[in-house]
Design an enzyme around this catalytic site. Structure first.
Site, PDB file in Angstrom:
ATOM      1  N   SER A 175       0.856  -1.197   0.000  1.00  0.00           N
ATOM      2  CA  SER A 175       0.000   0.000   0.000  1.00  0.00           C
ATOM      3  C   SER A 175       0.892   1.248   0.000  1.00  0.00           C
ATOM      4  O   SER A 175       1.915   1.287   0.695  1.00  0.00           O
ATOM      5  CB  SER A 175      -0.922  -0.001   1.226  1.00  0.00           C
ATOM      6  OG  SER A 175      -0.183  -0.116   2.423  1.00  0.00           O
ATOM      7  N   MET A 176       0.491   2.247  -0.795  1.00  0.00           N
ATOM      8  CA  MET A 176       1.338   3.419  -1.005  1.00  0.00           C
ATOM      9  C   MET A 176       0.581   4.723  -0.772  1.00  0.00           C
ATOM     10  O   MET A 176       0.799   5.723  -1.469  1.00  0.00           O
ATOM     11  CB  MET A 176       1.909   3.371  -2.427  1.00  0.00           C
ATOM     12  CG  MET A 176       2.664   2.091  -2.757  1.00  0.00           C
ATOM     13  SD  MET A 176       3.267   2.055  -4.465  1.00  0.00           S
ATOM     14  CE  MET A 176       1.723   1.729  -5.332  1.00  0.00           C
ATOM     15  N   GLY A 177      -0.345   4.703   0.175  1.00  0.00           N
ATOM     16  CA  GLY A 177      -1.074   5.934   0.487  1.00  0.00           C
ATOM     17  C   GLY A 177      -1.893   6.407  -0.705  1.00  0.00           C
ATOM     18  O   GLY A 177      -2.566   5.601  -1.362  1.00  0.00           O
TER      19      GLY A 177
ATOM     20  N   GLY B 136      -2.047   4.587  -4.065  1.00  0.00           N
ATOM     21  CA  GLY B 136      -2.827   3.363  -4.262  1.00  0.00           C
ATOM     22  C   GLY B 136      -2.102   2.131  -3.771  1.00  0.00           C
ATOM     23  O   GLY B 136      -1.260   2.186  -2.876  1.00  0.00           O
TER      24      GLY B 136
ATOM     25  N   GLY C 228      -4.694   1.454   6.109  1.00  0.00           N
ATOM     26  CA  GLY C 228      -4.076   0.174   5.738  1.00  0.00           C
ATOM     27  C   GLY C 228      -4.893  -1.010   6.222  1.00  0.00           C
ATOM     28  O   GLY C 228      -5.100  -1.996   5.501  1.00  0.00           O
ATOM     29  N   ASP C 229      -5.434  -0.882   7.435  1.00  0.00           N
ATOM     30  CA  ASP C 229      -6.269  -1.964   7.988  1.00  0.00           C
ATOM     31  C   ASP C 229      -7.524  -2.145   7.129  1.00  0.00           C
ATOM     32  O   ASP C 229      -7.991  -3.250   6.895  1.00  0.00           O
ATOM     33  CB  ASP C 229      -6.706  -1.628   9.421  1.00  0.00           C
ATOM     34  CG  ASP C 229      -5.547  -1.147  10.272  1.00  0.00           C
ATOM     35  OD1 ASP C 229      -5.794  -0.447  11.265  1.00  0.00           O
ATOM     36  OD2 ASP C 229      -4.386  -1.466   9.939  1.00  0.00           O
TER      37      ASP C 229
HETATM   38  O1  TA6 Z   1      -4.096   1.406  12.168  1.00  0.00           O
HETATM   39  C1  TA6 Z   1      -4.845   2.065  13.173  1.00  0.00           C
HETATM   40  C2  TA6 Z   1      -4.548   1.398  14.522  1.00  0.00           C
HETATM   41  O2  TA6 Z   1      -5.004   0.068  14.551  1.00  0.00           O
HETATM   42  C3  TA6 Z   1      -5.182   2.179  15.631  1.00  0.00           C
HETATM   43  O3  TA6 Z   1      -6.378   1.566  16.034  1.00  0.00           O
HETATM   44  C4  TA6 Z   1      -4.115   2.168  16.738  1.00  0.00           C
HETATM   45  O4  TA6 Z   1      -4.579   1.429  17.820  1.00  0.00           O
HETATM   46  C5  TA6 Z   1      -2.850   1.587  16.098  1.00  0.00           C
HETATM   47  O5  TA6 Z   1      -3.155   1.359  14.715  1.00  0.00           O
HETATM   48  C6  TA6 Z   1      -2.373   0.284  16.680  1.00  0.00           C
HETATM   49  O6  TA6 Z   1      -1.232  -0.086  15.911  1.00  0.00           O
HETATM   50  P1  TA6 Z   1      -0.059  -0.983  16.538  1.00  0.00           P
HETATM   51  O7  TA6 Z   1       0.938  -1.072  15.413  1.00  0.00           O
HETATM   52  O8  TA6 Z   1       0.415  -0.252  17.758  1.00  0.00           O
HETATM   53  O9  TA6 Z   1      -0.688  -2.319  16.878  1.00  0.00           O
END
Ligand code: TA6
Length: 309
Positions: free
Chosen positions: A221-223, A226, A252-253
């Site tokens: 993923s590249m922001g 895309g 990203g999630d």
């Molecule tokens: O990507 C967002 C997120 O999941 C947030 O909910 C925050 O809790 C963080 O990233 C957690 O990431 P980490 O890498 O610390 O597990």
């Protein structure tokens, strides 16, 4: 059923200010709390897209109960492993004036060896007909960096596909266990491979060499640029429309969730990559750690350009 694993979940405390002043008192204009952590975000987005998943991981203390209660209220199934420590709180600081978001991610509670053992018992109880297991995010103290490799090896041994979204040593060791899918962002991919360039053609060459054998799919993923998706024999670059970024937290999630959800719905690689990119783009339209809205994903999906590489 999709299972998500968040070994270090977090209650995300989102705080909004108007012009952050250092060495001064800042008035909080608004604050809210969300169930967070990368695998949990994936579960929330899968739900938003119309799918189902079961959230696994460690939770403890009152904050852990609040996190679980928030997920249950969102209609997300949970099967967490209870721990003696307290689930962490991460701070997501949004500056309305500067339109910036700063994250303060805590280390998390120390996990005992017995709690690790309890968690693996839960892994072994995942039904063999599970569609995917998504492993994502950091790990708390007391958990070794080879844990993702162990989870991947265990789950693959049960005949279930695994997607990995991690960074640093967790990704390096996890990747060697050959999950079905990895989704680093470009910086994580560069750290993993040592590639310095951010040109798609250079990233493509490296990813093609990786997407062999049991590692079926490499997503980078590249922001705003895309997502590049590479499998053996096919590769695409999915390019989103340019949008105003409110908060990139969770993008990203959301992309991982969109991709895995699409695969489980029978979409092909190209379509799954487009949905992943639409979900990641839609996630940046919402403030703090609010994730994508289904109507935004569906609108943006039609605007994604997918170029064959
Ligand atoms: O990507 C967002 C997120 O999941 C947030 O909910 C925050 O809790 C963080 O990233 C957690 O990431 P980490 O890498 O610390 O597990």
């Amino acid at each position: 059923m999709i299972y998500t694993i968040t070994l270090n979940p977090a209650l995300d405390r989102t705080i909004e200010v108007e012009g952050l002043l250092m060495d001064d008192a800042n008035r909080i204009l608004r604050e809210s709390r969300f169930a967070g952590g990368k695998g949990i975000d994936a579960s929330r987005v899968i739900k938003e897209l119309g799918g189902e998943s079961i959230a696994l991981g460690f939770i403890g203390g009152y904050d852990g109960l609040e996190l679980e209660g928030r997920l249950i209220n969102e209609g997300i199934l949970c099967d967490f492993t209870k721990i003696s420590g307290e689930t962490r709180i991460n701070i997501v600081l949004c500056d309305r004036r500067e339109k910036t978001t700063l994250m303060l991610n805590a280390a998390g509670p120390r996990i005992t060896p017995a709690e690790v053992g309890l968690f693996f018992q839960k892994i072994l109880s995942i039904p063999r007909d599970a569609e995917f297991v998504v492993v994502s995010g950091s790990v708390p103290p007391g958990v070794n960096y080879n844990v993702y490799a162990q989870i991947i090896t265990t789950v693959k041994g049960m005949g279930i596909r695994v997607a990995l979204d991690a960074d640093g040593e967790l990704l390096r060791q996890g990747y060697k266990a050959n999950p079905s899918v990895i989704k680093p962002n470009i910086y994580e991919f560069q750290r993993l491979t040592g590639v310095k360039s951010n040109r798609v053609e250079d990233l493509l060459q490296e990813a093609r060499g990786m997407a062999e054998g049991e590692l079926e799919t490499v997503l980078v993923s590249m922001g705003a640029r895309g997502i590049m998706g590479v499998k053996r024999g096919e590769a695409y670059w999915a390019i989103p429309p340019q949008v105003e970024v409110v908060s990139a937290v969770g993008a990203g999630d959301s992309a991982v969730a969109g991709f895995i959800y699409a695969l489980t719905k029978g979409m092909d690689f190209r379509e799954s990559l487009a949905l992943a990119t639409a979900a990641g783009t839609a996630a940046v339209l919402t403030p703090g750690t609010q994730l994508c809205r289904r109507e935004d994903v569906e609108r943006i999906k039609g605007q994604i350009k997918v170029e064959a590489l």
